[in-house]
Design a protein around this motif. Structure first.
Motif, PDB file in Angstrom:
ATOM      1  N   VAL A 556       0.834  -1.200   0.000  1.00  0.00           N
ATOM      2  CA  VAL A 556       0.000   0.000   0.000  1.00  0.00           C
ATOM      3  C   VAL A 556       0.871   1.252   0.000  1.00  0.00           C
ATOM      4  O   VAL A 556       0.609   2.216  -0.732  1.00  0.00           O
ATOM      5  CB  VAL A 556      -0.950  -0.011   1.222  1.00  0.00           C
ATOM      6  N   VAL A 557       1.935   1.248   0.803  1.00  0.00           N
ATOM      7  CA  VAL A 557       2.818   2.417   0.868  1.00  0.00           C
ATOM      8  C   VAL A 557       3.518   2.633  -0.470  1.00  0.00           C
ATOM      9  O   VAL A 557       3.628   3.774  -0.949  1.00  0.00           O
ATOM     10  CB  VAL A 557       3.841   2.253   2.007  1.00  0.00           C
ATOM     11  N   ILE A 558       3.991   1.551  -1.088  1.00  0.00           N
ATOM     12  CA  ILE A 558       4.634   1.680  -2.399  1.00  0.00           C
ATOM     13  C   ILE A 558       3.662   2.278  -3.415  1.00  0.00           C
ATOM     14  O   ILE A 558       4.011   3.185  -4.179  1.00  0.00           O
ATOM     15  CB  ILE A 558       5.137   0.306  -2.888  1.00  0.00           C
ATOM     16  N   MET A 559       2.427   1.802  -3.410  1.00  0.00           N
ATOM     17  CA  MET A 559       1.461   2.264  -4.405  1.00  0.00           C
ATOM     18  C   MET A 559       1.084   3.727  -4.184  1.00  0.00           C
ATOM     19  O   MET A 559       0.937   4.477  -5.158  1.00  0.00           O
ATOM     20  CB  MET A 559       0.204   1.387  -4.373  1.00  0.00           C
ATOM     21  N   PHE A 560       0.942   4.162  -2.922  1.00  0.00           N
ATOM     22  CA  PHE A 560       0.575   5.574  -2.768  1.00  0.00           C
ATOM     23  C   PHE A 560       1.783   6.483  -2.971  1.00  0.00           C
ATOM     24  O   PHE A 560       1.630   7.650  -3.350  1.00  0.00           O
ATOM     25  CB  PHE A 560      -0.166   5.833  -1.445  1.00  0.00           C
ATOM     26  N   GLU A 561       2.997   5.959  -2.780  1.00  0.00           N
ATOM     27  CA  GLU A 561       4.176   6.749  -3.153  1.00  0.00           C
ATOM     28  C   GLU A 561       4.269   6.901  -4.670  1.00  0.00           C
ATOM     29  O   GLU A 561       4.783   7.899  -5.169  1.00  0.00           O
ATOM     30  CB  GLU A 561       5.451   6.100  -2.610  1.00  0.00           C
ATOM     31  N   LEU A 562       3.777   5.912  -5.403  1.00  0.00           N
ATOM     32  CA  LEU A 562       3.764   6.006  -6.866  1.00  0.00           C
ATOM     33  C   LEU A 562       2.838   7.118  -7.343  1.00  0.00           C
ATOM     34  O   LEU A 562       3.139   7.815  -8.308  1.00  0.00           O
ATOM     35  CB  LEU A 562       3.295   4.681  -7.481  1.00  0.00           C
ATOM     36  N   THR A 563       1.723   7.283  -6.677  1.00  0.00           N
ATOM     37  CA  THR A 563       0.708   8.227  -7.149  1.00  0.00           C
ATOM     38  C   THR A 563       0.824   9.591  -6.498  1.00  0.00           C
ATOM     39  O   THR A 563       0.286  10.563  -7.011  1.00  0.00           O
ATOM     40  CB  THR A 563      -0.703   7.678  -6.867  1.00  0.00           C
ATOM     41  N   GLY A 564       1.522   9.669  -5.378  1.00  0.00           N
ATOM     42  CA  GLY A 564       1.693  10.956  -4.720  1.00  0.00           C
ATOM     43  C   GLY A 564       0.467  11.431  -3.975  1.00  0.00           C
ATOM     44  O   GLY A 564       0.385  12.609  -3.623  1.00  0.00           O
ATOM     45  N   GLY A 565      -0.496  10.569  -3.724  1.00  0.00           N
ATOM     46  CA  GLY A 565      -1.703  10.990  -3.028  1.00  0.00           C
ATOM     47  C   GLY A 565      -2.055  10.073  -1.881  1.00  0.00           C
ATOM     48  O   GLY A 565      -2.096   8.858  -2.044  1.00  0.00           O
ATOM     49  N   LEU A 566      -2.314  10.661  -0.721  1.00  0.00           N
ATOM     50  CA  LEU A 566      -2.727   9.879   0.440  1.00  0.00           C
ATOM     51  C   LEU A 566      -4.216   9.561   0.416  1.00  0.00           C
ATOM     52  O   LEU A 566      -4.692   8.738   1.184  1.00  0.00           O
ATOM     53  CB  LEU A 566      -2.399  10.646   1.719  1.00  0.00           C
ATOM     54  N   GLU A 567      -4.933  10.215  -0.467  1.00  0.00           N
ATOM     55  CA  GLU A 567      -6.388  10.118  -0.452  1.00  0.00           C
ATOM     56  C   GLU A 567      -6.885   8.722  -0.835  1.00  0.00           C
ATOM     57  O   GLU A 567      -8.001   8.338  -0.483  1.00  0.00           O
ATOM     58  CB  GLU A 567      -6.967  11.155  -1.417  1.00  0.00           C
ATOM     59  N   TYR A 568      -6.033   7.957  -1.530  1.00  0.00           N
ATOM     60  CA  TYR A 568      -6.491   6.675  -2.068  1.00  0.00           C
ATOM     61  C   TYR A 568      -5.949   5.488  -1.286  1.00  0.00           C
ATOM     62  O   TYR A 568      -5.924   4.372  -1.790  1.00  0.00           O
ATOM     63  CB  TYR A 568      -6.093   6.574  -3.544  1.00  0.00           C
ATOM     64  N   ILE A 569      -5.523   5.735  -0.044  1.00  0.00           N
ATOM     65  CA  ILE A 569      -4.998   4.646   0.777  1.00  0.00           C
ATOM     66  C   ILE A 569      -6.080   3.614   1.092  1.00  0.00           C
ATOM     67  O   ILE A 569      -5.841   2.404   1.042  1.00  0.00           O
ATOM     68  CB  ILE A 569      -4.388   5.195   2.081  1.00  0.00           C
TER      69      ILE A 569
END
Length: 780
Positions: A556-569
């Motif tokens: 999950v952390v890798i994927m939200f670092e890819l997108t730059g948004g915390l909103e989609y955690i």
């Protein structure tokens, strides 16, 4: 194995042979004592004790002089220096690999005339004749058909080979296959000839090494060099594999390389593994552009021993690696990864239903892939297929290239495919996936375009994506595990991203055409920008990657670092957890654990539970009918007896007892240390012969002059071996082996030695309890 006891008696009138000058080996250290042989497990407790002694010695010496104090400071800072070097080299290699892959992937389709080392995108950046609508077309970039026909269309023949003609298509098709075959043949040949350990992902072996297993050469200089070169070739060939997993192996090779520069790490296998854990974090950091995700990946997925100090150093190594990669800027977008995206629409609670369904798909795909891939790899190991790795790679590459070229979504690199699937459709996008019917009266800002009906390009893209999904699912099963560098992260994400984008477009069109349905009425009004198909692709990618690897938090952390948004955690968490639940329902092992079992590595997974009610006495050796345990006595075994015992057995060590009658345990001595001690004693100590008595006692008795010179080996004796009683539950024994990283423990009753349990005995017993063949899991 019974050793002859040597009795010696003295009388008051006889001349004595004093023992005051007796050499005790390890008082003067000699090379290789305390080291381990290839394909053996380290003793974590021993390594920890040695490091504590080393640190105590340095601390005491630091008070003696300024120079010793400076040396102690250098020792304290050596760990951070190693992390800095790992981050710099890992980031540099990752940047070079990214640039080379980008160029060589485009080389299969054409070449840049102004500078042949430019990729397609870089070539058109430098062109002044590129238009926005045709941003990927410029005179400087020519396909092979254009280049080989002179790019004129005057004659009939050249018209036949024009860019739009069938002949040009077939020529490009043929050259695409030839380049793919050439790249893959070169990759498998280099691996086979120069570095056999450079094949595969490397993560199963890294996990095994970090658990304490020794595989000499797996992290060597040749492996680093060949893995780096062949990784570029393998990815550029168009095979369904990624570079992310192998980058972890590359980073760990960098860590092992720099460990050799500092005796603190080169002479202590336990400390070396702390560095390798941090190096794994740096590898994921540059693979995904996710430093925090890299640290969590190392903690959750690969590391066996991860103290707080290693957490800090992993963070620093990941930071330096990411900074170095950012400085190189291989993608030209000032980002660490190719598929960085930003979404402008929030997600809604009703969308959790399709997100969870994507999680179910990810779990099912993970189960299908693991079972199919393991079955194929087992067939490769047990049939004639495994004898022809070059032929297998060529055949799979040929099939992949032939089937991939006609479909634009499989022809391009997998990273570019994921990037396009993740993208939100703005007003400036020219992709087929964004071919919607626009309202000419729309006056919305560019980043807030309402949902629109799909145009013909979208429907064309959908069936092409459906074909690409089936192709990727099947071909990836046969690709992973071949004798070339092959990562699994990107192919798994591609499968999920394709499925997610299809689902996202379906939900988007349902919301547009049926906005009055109860599930859409509360949050999707007509003319609103409700659904982001790219977000579904991202969630699907996370679900499929989680289903294959069983990662959760780090994923999950890798994927939200890819997108730059915390909103989609929350959507990512829902999909990741669902995929893990579904996949775990069919089997607890992820792909890496499955490959560890397939290869028979001695790996005790901390995630496995042992609930059987067996005792230590059921597992220990010797068992009924076995020969007695091979032991040494503390003061009645000769050098000849020891050498015979070493020659006739293959045990890694021997218990030392008071006598064979009492069987009272004194300690444990390693086979390698014993061999080296006797070898050095024969070379350096006068009077040591085959009849010399080996003493493991503190004091050696006075001997007659006629007796041969004794050999005192007290210092190589472990006086505090780990012991359990014969009635200790195996649940406790397994837990002890996991948490303390033991090689073996001795079984006693009231201080009397009964037997021994090794790590392999534990693994055999666990396999037996799970109705598996105990011998099939042993490393060969």
């Amino acid at each position: 194995m019974m050793a002859a006891e040597v009795e010696s008696s003295v009388t008051p009138g006889e001349e004595m042979n004093g023992s005051g000058n007796l050499m005790d080996f390890l008082d003067e250290p000699f090379p290789d004592v305390g080291t381990y042989e290839d394909f053996h497990t380290i003793d974590w407790l021993r390594e920890k004790s040695r490091d504590t002694d080393r640190h105590r010695k340095i601390t005491s010496k630091s008070k003696e002089s300024i120079w010793e104090f400076v040396k102690s400071l250098l020792d304290a800072w050596s760990g951070w220096v190693v992390m800095l070097l790992i981050g710099l080299l890992s980031g540099t290699l990752a940047g070079v690999i990214d640039l080379a892959v980008d160029w060589m992937t485009d080389l299969k389709e054409g070449v840049c005339l102004s500078a042949f080392w430019y990729s397609h995108e870089q070539c058109c950046w430098t062109s002044n004749e590129t238009t926005f609508d045709n941003r990927d077309k410029c005179p400087q970039w020519q396909t092979w058909s254009e280049l080989m026909t002179g790019h004129t269309r005057a004659t009939a023949l050249l018209c036949f080979f024009s860019y739009q003609g069938t002949g040009a298509y077939l020529l490009n098709y043929f050259l695409y296959i030839i380049w793919a075959l050439f790249f893959s043949f070169l990759a498998v040949s280099l691996v086979r000839v120069f570095a056999p350990y450079a094949c595969g992902s490397g993560i199963p072996e890294i996990k095994t090494i970090l658990s304490g297993f020794i595989i000499r050469g797996y992290l060597g200089k040749w492996t680093l060099l060949i893995k780096t070169v062949t990784l570029v070739l393998a990815v550029s060939s168009g095979l369904s594999l990624g570079k992310e997993g192998p980058l972890v192996h590359v980073a760990c090779c960098c860590g092992n390389l720099f460990c050799s520069l500092f005796s603190k790490y080169s002479k202590n296998e336990g400390k070396r593994r702390e560095v390798l854990s941090a190096a794994a974090a740096a590898g994921v950091s540059v693979a995904f552009g996710a430093p925090i995700g890299g640290v969590l990946f190392s903690l959750e997925e690969v590391s066996y021993y991860f103290p707080l100090k290693t957490l800090w150093r992993s963070f620093f190594a990941a930071l330096v690696a990411a900074f170095t990669l950012r400085s190189i800027n291989p993608f030209g977008n000032s980002r660490l990864v190719l598929f960085y995206v930003e979404y402008h629409t929030p997600w809604y609670m009703a969308e959790l239903v399709p997100f969870i369904l994507l999680g179910v798909f990810g779990g099912l795909w993970g189960t299908l892939f693991i079972r199919g891939n393991i079955a194929w790899c087992r067939r490769r190991k047990t049939t004639q297929l495994g004898k022809y790795p070059v032929f297998e790679v060529i055949v799979v590459t040929g099939i992949t290239a032939i089937l991939a070229f006609p479909n634009p979504y499989t022809r391009r690199s997998t990273s570019e495919l994921i990037s396009e699937l993740f993208n939100d459709c703005g007003a400036l996008e020219s992709s087929q996936l964004c071919d919607y019917v626009n309202d000419p009266n729309m006056t919305r800002p560019l980043d807030d375009i309402p949902d629109r009906p799909a145009g013909p390009g979208v429907y064309t893209a959908l069936w092409q994506l459906a074909l690409a999904l089936v192709f990727k699912i099947i071909i990836t099963i046969f690709t992973f595990g071949m004798k070339i560098p092959s990562g699994l992260f990107i192919p798994s994400m591609a499968v999920g991203a394709i499925a997610g984008r299809i689902v996202g477009i379906a939900v988007e069109q349902m919301a547009y055409h049926h906005h009055d349905w109860i599930i859409f009425k509360n949050w999707c009004r007509p003319g609103a920008d409700c659904v982001t198909p790219g977000l579904y692709a991202m969630v699907g990618a996370a679900a499929c990657l989680g289903g294959v690897t069983r990662m959760t938090v780090s994923l999950v952390v890798i994927m939200f670092e890819l997108t730059g948004g915390l909103e989609y955690i929350v959507p990512l968490m829902a999909a990741a957890v669902t995929s893990k639940w579904v996949a775990d329902a069919f089997g607890k092992e992820g792909i890496y654990e499955s490959h560890i079992q397939l290869n028979g590595y001695p790996f005790l997974d901390v995630k496995d539970e042992f609930t059987h009610r067996t005792l230590a006495t059921d597992v220990m050796r010797p068992r009924r009918g076995d020969p007695p345990l091979a032991v040494l006595t503390q003061d009645s075994t000769t050098v000849e007896d020891v050498e015979a015992l070493i020659k006739e057995t293959d045990y890694n060590g021997f218990p030392v007892v008071v006598s064979r009658e009492s069987e009272r345990l004194i300690g444990f001595v390693q086979r390698r240390d014993l061999t080296l001690a006797i070898k050095n004693a024969r070379q350096k100590q006068d009077g040591v012969v085959s009849n010399s008595v080996v003493y493991f006692t503190e004091d050696v008795p006075q001997l007659q002059v006629s007796n041969p010179q004794p050999l005192k080996l007290r210092r190589i004796l472990n006086l505090s071996p780990f012991t359990v009683t014969d009635h200790t539950p195996m649940e406790t024994v397994v837990d002890i082996f996991r948490k303390l990283g033991l090689r073996q423990c001795l079984v006693t009753r009231s201080g009397r030695l009964l037997g021994i349990i090794t790590k392999k005995d534990v693994l055999r017993h666990m396999a037996q309890m799970m109705n598996q063949d105990p011998e099939s899991i042993m490393f060969n």
